[in-house]
Design a protein around this motif. Structure first.
Motif, PDB file in Angstrom:
ATOM      1  N   ASN A   1     -96.573  19.303  43.459  1.00 30.96           N
ATOM      2  CA  ASN A   1     -96.610  20.764  44.052  1.00 30.96           C
ATOM      3  C   ASN A   1     -95.438  21.441  44.716  1.00 30.96           C
ATOM      4  OD1 ASN A   1     -98.562  22.545  46.011  1.00 30.96           O
ATOM      5  ND2 ASN A   1     -97.672  21.323  47.822  1.00 30.96           N
TER       6      ASN A   1
ATOM      7  N   LEU B   1    -106.045  12.581  53.859  1.00 27.99           N
ATOM      8  CA  LEU B   1    -105.007  13.685  54.099  1.00 27.99           C
ATOM      9  C   LEU B   1    -104.418  15.028  53.765  1.00 27.99           C
ATOM     10  CD1 LEU B   1    -102.596   9.925  53.351  1.00 27.99           C
ATOM     11  CD2 LEU B   1    -103.164  10.486  55.233  1.00 27.99           C
ATOM     12  N   HIS B   2    -105.224  14.785  54.314  1.00 28.67           N
ATOM     13  CA  HIS B   2    -104.882  16.510  53.453  1.00 28.67           C
ATOM     14  C   HIS B   2    -104.415  16.902  52.029  1.00 28.67           C
ATOM     15  CE1 HIS B   2    -106.527  18.330  57.649  1.00 28.67           C
ATOM     16  NE2 HIS B   2    -107.850  17.074  57.203  1.00 28.67           N
ATOM     17  N   LEU B   3    -104.301  15.714  51.261  1.00 22.89           N
ATOM     18  CA  LEU B   3    -103.301  16.479  49.884  1.00 22.89           C
ATOM     19  C   LEU B   3    -103.743  17.319  49.079  1.00 22.89           C
ATOM     20  CD1 LEU B   3    -102.849  12.594  49.263  1.00 22.89           C
ATOM     21  CD2 LEU B   3    -101.741  13.641  50.691  1.00 22.89           C
ATOM     22  N   PRO B   4    -103.271  18.071  48.671  1.00 25.30           N
ATOM     23  CA  PRO B   4    -103.184  19.386  47.827  1.00 25.30           C
ATOM     24  C   PRO B   4    -103.251  19.359  46.160  1.00 25.30           C
ATOM     25  CG  PRO B   4    -101.162  19.684  48.464  1.00 25.30           C
ATOM     26  CD  PRO B   4    -101.623  18.094  49.636  1.00 25.30           C
TER      27      PRO B   4
ATOM     28  N   VAL C   1     -93.990  11.044  51.328  1.00 28.76           N
ATOM     29  CA  VAL C   1     -94.698  10.100  51.786  1.00 28.76           C
ATOM     30  C   VAL C   1     -95.409  10.787  53.299  1.00 28.76           C
ATOM     31  CG1 VAL C   1     -92.196  10.244  53.208  1.00 28.76           C
ATOM     32  CG2 VAL C   1     -94.116   8.011  52.924  1.00 28.76           C
ATOM     33  N   ILE C   2     -96.625  10.406  53.482  1.00 24.60           N
ATOM     34  CA  ILE C   2     -97.480  10.604  54.979  1.00 24.60           C
ATOM     35  C   ILE C   2     -97.054   9.433  55.796  1.00 24.60           C
ATOM     36  CG2 ILE C   2     -99.301  11.770  55.392  1.00 24.60           C
ATOM     37  CD1 ILE C   2     -98.404  12.617  53.003  1.00 24.60           C
ATOM     38  N   VAL C   3     -97.031   9.810  56.921  1.00 23.81           N
ATOM     39  CA  VAL C   3     -96.453   8.341  57.572  1.00 23.81           C
ATOM     40  C   VAL C   3     -97.746   8.960  58.958  1.00 23.81           C
ATOM     41  CG1 VAL C   3     -94.951   7.888  59.428  1.00 23.81           C
ATOM     42  CG2 VAL C   3     -94.414   8.982  57.528  1.00 23.81           C
TER      43      VAL C   3
ATOM     44  N   ARG D   1     -93.625  24.506  43.557  1.00 23.44           N
ATOM     45  CA  ARG D   1     -93.870  26.351  44.385  1.00 23.44           C
ATOM     46  C   ARG D   1     -92.745  26.484  44.235  1.00 23.44           C
ATOM     47  NH1 ARG D   1     -96.729  26.625  49.210  1.00 23.44           N
ATOM     48  NH2 ARG D   1     -96.094  28.143  48.975  1.00 23.44           N
TER      49      ARG D   1
ATOM     50  N   LEU E   1    -100.364  14.095  58.135  1.00 22.17           N
ATOM     51  CA  LEU E   1    -101.014  14.916  57.452  1.00 22.17           C
ATOM     52  C   LEU E   1    -100.388  15.909  56.314  1.00 22.17           C
ATOM     53  CD1 LEU E   1    -103.925  16.780  59.598  1.00 22.17           C
ATOM     54  CD2 LEU E   1    -104.500  14.942  57.900  1.00 22.17           C
ATOM     55  N   TYR E   2    -100.292  15.682  55.560  1.00 24.20           N
ATOM     56  CA  TYR E   2     -99.532  16.276  54.277  1.00 24.20           C
ATOM     57  C   TYR E   2     -99.556  17.978  55.331  1.00 24.20           C
ATOM     58  CZ  TYR E   2     -97.463  18.260  49.900  1.00 24.20           C
ATOM     59  OH  TYR E   2     -96.591  18.763  48.731  1.00 24.20           O
TER      60      TYR E   2
ATOM     61  N   HIS F   1     -94.294  13.573  55.291  1.00 23.93           N
ATOM     62  CA  HIS F   1     -95.406  14.689  56.429  1.00 23.93           C
ATOM     63  C   HIS F   1     -96.055  13.765  57.606  1.00 23.93           C
ATOM     64  CE1 HIS F   1     -95.821  18.001  52.632  1.00 23.93           C
ATOM     65  NE2 HIS F   1     -94.753  16.483  52.332  1.00 23.93           N
TER      66      HIS F   1
ATOM     67  N   ASP G   1     -98.963  21.865  54.011  1.00 22.59           N
ATOM     68  CA  ASP G   1     -98.677  22.424  53.162  1.00 22.59           C
ATOM     69  C   ASP G   1     -97.437  23.416  53.243  1.00 22.59           C
ATOM     70  OD1 ASP G   1     -97.977  22.790  50.024  1.00 22.59           O
ATOM     71  OD2 ASP G   1    -100.174  23.414  49.601  1.00 22.59           O
ATOM     72  N   TYR G   2     -95.637  23.381  51.698  1.00 23.01           N
ATOM     73  CA  TYR G   2     -94.521  24.510  52.258  1.00 23.01           C
ATOM     74  C   TYR G   2     -95.044  25.683  51.750  1.00 23.01           C
ATOM     75  CZ  TYR G   2     -93.150  19.578  50.894  1.00 23.01           C
ATOM     76  OH  TYR G   2     -92.981  18.432  50.401  1.00 23.01           O
ATOM     77  N   THR G   3     -94.325  26.778  53.032  1.00 20.56           N
ATOM     78  CA  THR G   3     -94.650  27.785  52.867  1.00 20.56           C
ATOM     79  C   THR G   3     -92.882  27.706  51.778  1.00 20.56           C
ATOM     80  OG1 THR G   3     -92.825  28.111  54.557  1.00 20.56           O
ATOM     81  CG2 THR G   3     -95.152  28.221  55.159  1.00 20.56           C
TER      82      THR G   3
END
Lengths: 248, 248
Positions: A83, A146-149, A47-49, A87, B183-184, B180, B186-188
């Protein structure tokens, strides 16, 4: 709390006071909502806030400038997320084959269960929420903002805040129109007319028909609000986006 | 009722006592659940109630003989339903163009919101429920057993009954792994390891790894429980079924 009364009289809230939703409360409610049921306990969602004015202003046009987007305290964009799981699998030498329709549907269900659990929790704590069905229409652009991968698909969104006034209660079809005992019993014309009679008789229905110069309420829904050409256009956009980012 | 406590400690219940769920109670809960939010208030869903032993026995193999199917009091199959809406449009001379991806997704969300509203209501009334993710796997065969016409797609199902004993509480990722901000992010690798550490350290996780002769928990999920070949097979089945009955 009178459970039955809450569920049968809950309302969608589109107008909010200026009071902010406390961040600790928000986090707690999201945390509790993660206990919603989900497929194999894989939690294929994020969820993006969006709390900043800047963020809301960037998303507003993608939700066709519905006033609740800039008028809410927080906007939550619920996303399917394979995603994170991918990972985890990569790090742990596991071959993950989730980029297909079966897993899209499973993750769609799970993301929605999570969103609805949050919605109910928020409402029970005196907050008001409104789902934004526009999320899937503009999924590619929302993903960009939202910069979603890849593997993260915006599915639905909720505007959240403290209700400003009492929102109207909306009608529903009688339960007999939804329930089928043992087997699906297809509807006769008489069934359909009986089930939709209440909705068609509402004062607002006559107003919708008149405002849109249509003959029937069904025409307002199918030809003005959710017309074929628009549905096809958004379907093409969504299919193309899924092919590029999820099914790849 | 302590709302926060309920939501953070709710459990999936797979074993039920012999006590039947009263039909008036069931109908009331379904009726209340229809007040869940939904797209444009079109209610694009139906629910099939299976109470007969015969009906449960016919469905059980399609749910891979999970014992909760024959062990429950009622099995509810939640279906996407554009058939009823189509019929309403036909009678009212409206051109309905809902046979596309956009409307499939909207109806999937709405059907799931309705199902989850029922699930929460049922749990709050002391009933126990278990979702059957197998529903979408065998959608064509379930549709046949339940006499579903075109436009009606079995999406998910719930077994419902009175809990027999206390079901275990299942783990969840920490909320920080789901949320998030703005913005999303991403996970390290370090993020992933930290977020999944609790799950990986559970005693049952070591057992799953050993029982399946795998090296990591992720391998158990991605290669044993939800392997690529099975996901692809069920995706092909579902896509073919949707093409024939929904997108046509």
């Amino acid at each position: 709390m009178d459970i039955d009364r809450y569920f049968s009289t809950r309302r969608t809230v589109r107008r909010y006071t200026a009071q902010e939703v406390d961040n600790d409360l928000l986090t707690r409610l999201i945390d509790e909502a993660t206990h919603a049921p989900n497929t194999g306990n894989m939690q294929l969602y994020s969820v993006i806030v969006t709390r900043s004015d800047e963020g809301k202003r960037a998303l507003a046009p993608l939700h066709f400038n519905q006033p609740s987007v800039t008028g809410c305290s927080v906007l939550l964009t619920f996303c399917i997320d394979i995603n994170r799981f991918n990972r985890w699998c990569e790090i742990n030498r596991a071959d993950c084959g989730f980029n297909n329709m079966q897993m899209l549907m499973a993750a769609t269900i799970d993301t929605t269960l999570f969103a609805q659990q949050f919605n109910t929790l928020a409402e029970m704590h005196g907050l008001g929420c409104c789902y934004l069905g526009t999320t899937a229409y503009n999924a590619p652009k929302i993903a960009e903002v939202l910069h979603l991968p890849d593997g993260v698909v915006p599915l639905t969104a909720l505007t959240v805040g403290y209700p400003d006034g009492e929102a109207p209660l909306s009608d529903r079809l009688p339960a007999e129109g939804i329930i089928h005992n043992e087997l699906y019993h297809d509807y006769t014309d008489a069934d359909i007319n009986r089930l939709y009679a209440h909705k068609e008789a509402l004062e607002e229905s006559s107003r919708f028909i008149a405002e849109n110069s249509k003959e029937t309420l069904a025409q307002v829904y199918a030809e003005v609000r959710y017309p074929r050409a628009t549905n096809v256009l958004f379907s093409d956009t969504l299919n193309e986006y899924l092919d590029k980012t999820f099914f790849k």
